[in-house]
Scaffold this motif. Structure first.
Motif, PDB file in Angstrom:
ATOM      1  N   ARG A   1     -18.917  78.280   0.923  1.00 38.07           N
ATOM      2  CA  ARG A   1     -19.389  77.357   1.696  1.00 38.07           C
ATOM      3  C   ARG A   1     -20.746  77.195   2.034  1.00 38.07           C
ATOM      4  N   ALA A   2     -21.325  78.482   2.103  1.00 40.74           N
ATOM      5  CA  ALA A   2     -22.691  78.469   2.432  1.00 40.74           C
ATOM      6  C   ALA A   2     -23.577  78.200   1.150  1.00 40.74           C
ATOM      7  N   SER A   3     -22.945  78.875  -0.092  1.00 42.04           N
ATOM      8  CA  SER A   3     -23.809  78.793  -1.054  1.00 42.04           C
ATOM      9  C   SER A   3     -23.597  78.008  -2.112  1.00 42.04           C
TER      10      SER A   3
ATOM     11  N   ARG B   1     -22.832  78.076  -6.564  1.00 38.69           N
ATOM     12  CA  ARG B   1     -23.173  79.155  -7.112  1.00 38.69           C
ATOM     13  C   ARG B   1     -22.257  80.321  -6.812  1.00 38.69           C
TER      14      ARG B   1
END
Lengths: 167, 136
Positions: free
Chosen positions: B120-122, B125
């Motif tokens: 979710r955060a990155s 990637r």
């Protein structure tokens, strides 16, 4: 004067036009992470503002175009400082445009803040540009003769920007 | 946005200082006075301006407290007053500090986020990576 840590993270403050102030800084992280840190309240609260003696009281953010946000800090002796506004443009993870207005509004109109997130080689450069209403704002600030602590800080910012704008 | 105390800086005074500094002729006058006192005539010399026009600028600088004039009634030499400039500089310095401190905390937070990056955060990637192959 602008150097912080090693690694080209120097903070720059410039005045690109007569009504704007611009803050530029780069971060050693991909922009998606920087975007998250800006747009998720639980993350934003961990880094923005909150000086010694002050803590977050309200951090509400409805991050979508037309959505609103509201931030309030609480300080010594029950003092409060709040601001809020609207998300005008939300283009993840590259561009965020918001209006901002402090509760203690000594100046008419709202400021418009644009944050641009640019990634290169895994690093993110953040360019924040605040654009202010000018002449009337300055006059209001001067007339109010606001005094005291934190308010002064906000007033001083508006005063500076309005001064530059009116020159 | 900078919730910091600003001591005895008054908005009106900062306003006057920054307004005075916003003009190139006035900055040039201050630069000249930084090298020593000067009369209106001496100050007007390097500019293609009348002494009256220079006097107008001097009035703005004087009202902002950036210059004062000496006792010599004839010559009335102007001299630089350092305090308001120092205050203006102090204000800018605090403004810069607010952002530097906030961004310093953001650096730390980002390091932590990189270490614990979730899909979710990155974003893209990390979506195709298995756990254990996350960046850092």
């Amino acid at each position: 004067m602008t150097t912080t840590k090693a690694g080209g993270r120097a903070l720059q403050v410039t005045t690109p036009s007569d009504r704007e102030i611009r803050i530029t800084r780069s971060f050693d992280a991909p922009r998606q992470l920087v975007w998250d840190a800006y747009t998720r309240p639980e993350l934003l609260k961990r880094w923005l503002g909150a000086m010694p003696g002050w803590s977050w009281a309200v951090c509400e953010m409805d991050v979508r175009e037309g959505g609103r946000y509201r931030w309030v800090w609480r300080g010594p002796d029950g003092a409060e400082m709040g601001l809020g506004g609207e998300y005008r443009e939300v283009v993840p993870p590259e561009r965020l445009v918001t209006t901002e207005k402090y509760d203690q509004a000594w100046y008419p109109g709202e400021a418009v803040g644009t944050v641009e997130f640019t990634e290169r080689d895994g690093r993110t450069t953040l360019v924040t540009t605040l654009r202010y209403d000018s002449k009337e704002a300055r006059d209001a600030v001067v007339q109010s003769g606001a005094t005291g602590g934190m308010e002064m800080g906000y007033t001083a910012l508006d005063t500076l920007l309005a001064s530059i704008a009116a020159a | 946005m900078q919730p910091i105390g600003y001591g005895n800086l008054t908005p009106a005074r900062l306003d006057a200082t920054f307004a005075a500094l916003a003009d190139p002729t006035r900055r040039a006058i201050l630069a000249r006075l930084a090298t020593g006192e000067a009369s209106v005539r001496e100050l007007a010399e390097p500019f293609t301006m009348s002494q009256a026009a220079i006097s107008k600028h001097l009035k703005v600088l004087e009202r902002a407290g950036l210059i004062s004039h000496g006792r010599d009634a004839q010559r009335r030499p102007r001299k630089l007053e350092a305090a308001p400039l120092a205050e203006a500089n102090e204000w800018l310095e605090r403004y810069r500090q607010f952002w530097e401190e906030s961004y310093g905390r953001l650096d730390e937070l980002l390091e932590e986020m990189k270490r614990t990056a979730k899909p979710r955060a990155s974003g893209r990637r990390a979506t195709s990576k298995r756990k254990g192959r996350r960046e850092r």
